[in-house]
Scaffold this active site. Structure first.
Site, PDB file in Angstrom:
ATOM      1  N   SER A  71       0.824  -1.205   0.000  1.00 13.95           N
ATOM      2  CA  SER A  71       0.000   0.000   0.000  1.00 13.95           C
ATOM      3  C   SER A  71       0.861   1.258   0.000  1.00 13.95           C
ATOM      4  CB  SER A  71      -0.910   0.020   1.228  1.00 13.95           C
ATOM      5  OG  SER A  71      -1.821  -1.050   1.188  1.00 13.95           O
TER       6      SER A  71
HETATM    7  N1  SAH Z   1      -1.421  -4.533   3.933  1.00 12.46           N
HETATM    8  C1  SAH Z   1      -0.568  -4.538   2.763  1.00 12.46           C
HETATM    9  C2  SAH Z   1      -1.346  -4.349   1.487  1.00 12.46           C
HETATM   10  C3  SAH Z   1      -1.733  -5.625   0.932  1.00 12.46           C
HETATM   11  S1  SAH Z   1      -2.598  -5.549  -0.614  1.00 12.46           S
HETATM   12  C4  SAH Z   1       0.496  -3.468   2.893  1.00 12.46           C
HETATM   13  O1  SAH Z   1       0.741  -2.980   3.967  1.00 12.46           O
HETATM   14  O2  SAH Z   1       1.110  -3.104   1.902  1.00 12.46           O
HETATM   15  C5  SAH Z   1      -4.046  -6.449  -0.166  1.00 12.46           C
HETATM   16  C6  SAH Z   1      -3.829  -7.859   0.297  1.00 12.46           C
HETATM   17  O3  SAH Z   1      -5.128  -8.394   0.565  1.00 12.46           O
HETATM   18  C7  SAH Z   1      -3.192  -8.790  -0.734  1.00 12.46           C
HETATM   19  O4  SAH Z   1      -2.084  -9.403  -0.180  1.00 12.46           O
HETATM   20  C8  SAH Z   1      -4.289  -9.805  -1.041  1.00 12.46           C
HETATM   21  O5  SAH Z   1      -3.809 -11.107  -1.290  1.00 12.46           O
HETATM   22  C9  SAH Z   1      -5.105  -9.762   0.236  1.00 12.46           C
HETATM   23  N2  SAH Z   1      -6.469 -10.249   0.106  1.00 12.46           N
HETATM   24  C10 SAH Z   1      -7.341 -10.080  -0.914  1.00 12.46           C
HETATM   25  N3  SAH Z   1      -8.499 -10.704  -0.658  1.00 12.46           N
HETATM   26  C11 SAH Z   1      -8.364 -11.283   0.570  1.00 12.46           C
HETATM   27  C12 SAH Z   1      -9.215 -12.083   1.388  1.00 12.46           C
HETATM   28  N4  SAH Z   1     -10.448 -12.437   1.010  1.00 12.46           N
HETATM   29  N5  SAH Z   1      -8.730 -12.500   2.567  1.00 12.46           N
HETATM   30  C13 SAH Z   1      -7.492 -12.173   2.990  1.00 12.46           C
HETATM   31  N6  SAH Z   1      -6.644 -11.429   2.270  1.00 12.46           N
HETATM   32  C14 SAH Z   1      -7.066 -10.991   1.059  1.00 12.46           C
END
Ligand code: SAH
Length: 225
Positions: A71
């Site tokens: 993010s």
């Molecule tokens: N928190 C992270 C951003 C991750 S992007 C940061 O600090 O940069 C969003 C994440 O959500 C991805 O890794 C994706 O695999 C996850 N995601 C998407 N759908 C999901 C679900 N149903 N359950 C758990 N994780 C999920």
């Protein structure tokens, strides 16, 4: 770059580079000093591929593989600020661990942090980086965030890093009384960050929604892989 600088990463983690990022977030309206301090302290370059490490302190999302992104620092700061505005959540659930950057920003500010990720390979990598940073109050689950993590509910706060079309019922149900859920809602290109607070009084239960602005997240996807 000499080898000492290359191996310790001093080049991209210089105080000045990080300070520039913090200043950008201040310019964009982030005010909570504790949140700004976390952005200053957390080594974001450890959460991205080495090839992207020189860009780790830019205020942008970056690819982390498997179609996912780390993010944007502004978004992490905004969500964290929204989580702590007039509240002190101690037990928090995070949906979408990804590379673990948001997890690292949040963990030192709470007592227990539960984090769910649907992609095992990302979760494994995040676990490694987070344990190398000595963060010991994080509990991981490989699972589908649409279902939350019922075993440890209720949570003072839930933070979701991927966008569903509508608020997953399980998440609002796992909030404690007074608890809040920070979540992007909507299809790609038209998402809004919202904060939902669970209130209970003599008349019953209600969920109060506040809008926190337009955002761009990856979609929340059903199932695990
Ligand atoms: N928190 C992270 C951003 C991750 S992007 C940061 O600090 O940069 C969003 C994440 O959500 C991805 O890794 C994706 O695999 C996850 N995601 C998407 N759908 C999901 C679900 N149903 N359950 C758990 N994780 C999920």
């Amino acid at each position: 770059m000499n080898s000492l600088i290359a191996s310790t990463g001093i080049g991209m983690t210089s105080a000045r580079t990080r300070e520039r990022l913090v200043q950008k977030l201040v310019d964009q309206g982030i005010r909570n000093p504790v949140v700004l301090e976390q952005i200053r302290n957390v080594p974001r370059h450890l959460f991205v591929d080495e090839a992207l490490a020189t860009r780790a302190y830019e205020n942008t999302a970056l690819p982390i593989g498997l179609g996912q992104t780390i993010s944007q620092p502004f978004i992490v700061a905004r969500m964290t600020e929204a989580l702590f505005e007039d509240a002190e959540p101690r037990k928090v659930l995070e949906i979408g661990t990804g590379c673990g950057y948001q997890t690292a920003v949040l963990a030192p500010l709470v007592k227990f942090l539960y984090s769910v990720e649907r992609i095992k390979a990302l979760q494994d990598r995040a676990k490694q980086v987070l344990s190398s940073l000595n963060l010991r109050n994080i509990y991981f689950r490989h699972g589908d965030g649409f279902r939350g993590w019922a075993g440890h509910a209720p949570y003072d706060a839930i933070i979701c890093a991927a966008a569903p079309a509508e608020v997953p019922m399980a998440l609002s149900k796992q909030l404690s009384v007074g608890g809040r859920l920070i979540i992007p809602i909507g299809p790609e290109g038209r998402q809004e960050l919202i904060r939902i607070t669970r209130r209970v009084d003599a008349r019953g239960e209600e969920f109060v929604t506040q809008r926190l602005g337009l955002v761009a997240f990856v979609p929340l996807v059903q199932g695990v892989r």
